[in-house]
Motif scaffolding. Structure first.
Motif, mmCIF file in Angstrom:
data_model
loop_
_atom_site.group_PDB
_atom_site.id
_atom_site.type_symbol
_atom_site.label_atom_id
_atom_site.label_comp_id
_atom_site.label_asym_id
_atom_site.label_seq_id
_atom_site.Cartn_x
_atom_site.Cartn_y
_atom_site.Cartn_z
ATOM 1 N N TRP A 186 3.187 -37.075 -17.146
ATOM 2 C CA TRP A 186 2.246 -36.172 -17.782
ATOM 3 C C TRP A 186 2.115 -34.924 -16.937
ATOM 4 N N TYR B 34 -1.294 -45.878 -23.818
ATOM 5 C CA TYR B 34 -2.391 -45.123 -23.225
ATOM 6 C C TYR B 34 -3.092 -44.374 -24.346
ATOM 7 N N GLN C 51 -3.786 -53.385 -13.399
ATOM 8 C CA GLN C 51 -3.816 -51.987 -13.807
ATOM 9 C C GLN C 51 -2.541 -51.271 -13.378
ATOM 10 N N ARG D 84 -6.501 -43.086 -24.216
ATOM 11 C CA ARG D 84 -7.254 -41.960 -23.673
ATOM 12 C C ARG D 84 -7.038 -41.900 -22.167
ATOM 13 N N LEU D 85 -6.614 -40.751 -21.690
ATOM 14 C CA LEU D 85 -6.479 -40.507 -20.256
ATOM 15 C C LEU D 85 -7.085 -39.154 -19.936
ATOM 16 N N HIS D 86 -7.867 -39.118 -18.883
ATOM 17 C CA HIS D 86 -8.446 -37.871 -18.409
ATOM 18 C C HIS D 86 -8.159 -37.762 -16.920
ATOM 19 N N VAL D 87 -7.881 -36.560 -16.479
ATOM 20 C CA VAL D 87 -7.599 -36.322 -15.073
ATOM 21 C C VAL D 87 -8.473 -35.162 -14.593
ATOM 22 N N PHE E 79 -0.837 -45.020 -10.719
ATOM 23 C CA PHE E 79 -0.578 -43.624 -11.013
ATOM 24 C C PHE E 79 -0.215 -42.897 -9.728
ATOM 25 N N ALA F 292 3.299 -42.754 -14.002
ATOM 26 C CA ALA F 292 2.666 -44.075 -14.004
ATOM 27 C C ALA F 292 3.738 -45.151 -13.903
#
Length: 153
Positions: free
Chosen positions: A115, A82, A40, A84-87, A43, A71
């Motif tokens: 980002w 990427y 992976q 879908r990315l959610h923070v 981040f 990243a």
């Protein structure tokens, strides 16, 4: 008896050929899996600014935070898309903001993906009675700090 000798040598060569070809295939599979092994990405939080962190009497927590993330991918000669990315922000194992989507992007193997996002939330906080009684209470040892300013010349 003469007919048995070539037959035995052929069986021995066949067994050796089978053994070495199997050994070659196993070593090839191990080498390919080591080359293709997917780990992976890592981040990093590069910048965070807390604009609002307010707890009201009804245990409603209002939070506004702006963040910048980067990243790093550990692959050589591979990129990542990427999709879908959610923070979201967490404080004391409790989510304090809603998940915010980040833009989909492609990161090549030597690139750094950056980002920026704005996290906000109005969530019901679960606070123990002890924590609630300690909020705003000061101990006898604590003294208000005086701001010291030096005159400029």
């Amino acid at each position: 008896m003469k007919d048995d000798l070539p037959k035995k040598s052929f069986n021995c060569c066949g067994v050796l050929l089978l053994f070495f070809s199997t050994l070659f295939c196993i070593s090839l599979c191990v080498a390919m899996s080591a080359q293709i092994s997917l780990t992976q990405p890592r981040f990093f939080l590069r910048h965070a600014t807390l604009h609002n962190f307010n707890l009201t009497a009804g245990n409603l927590l209002t939070t506004n935070i702006s963040v910048a993330l980067t990243a790093h991918i550990p692959y050589k000669h591979r990129g990542i898309y990427y999709d879908r990315l959610h923070v979201y922000a967490v404080y004391r194992n409790q989510r304090v903001t809603l998940p915010a989507p980040l833009t989909a992007s492609y990161q090549a193997y030597k690139d750094v993906a950056v980002w920026s996002g704005f996290l906000s939330g109005n969530l019901q906080a679960t606070i123990s009675d002890e924590e609630q009684s300690n909020m705003g209470a000061t101990t006898a040892d604590e003294k208000p700090r005086k701001s010291e300013t030096k005159p400029t010349k």
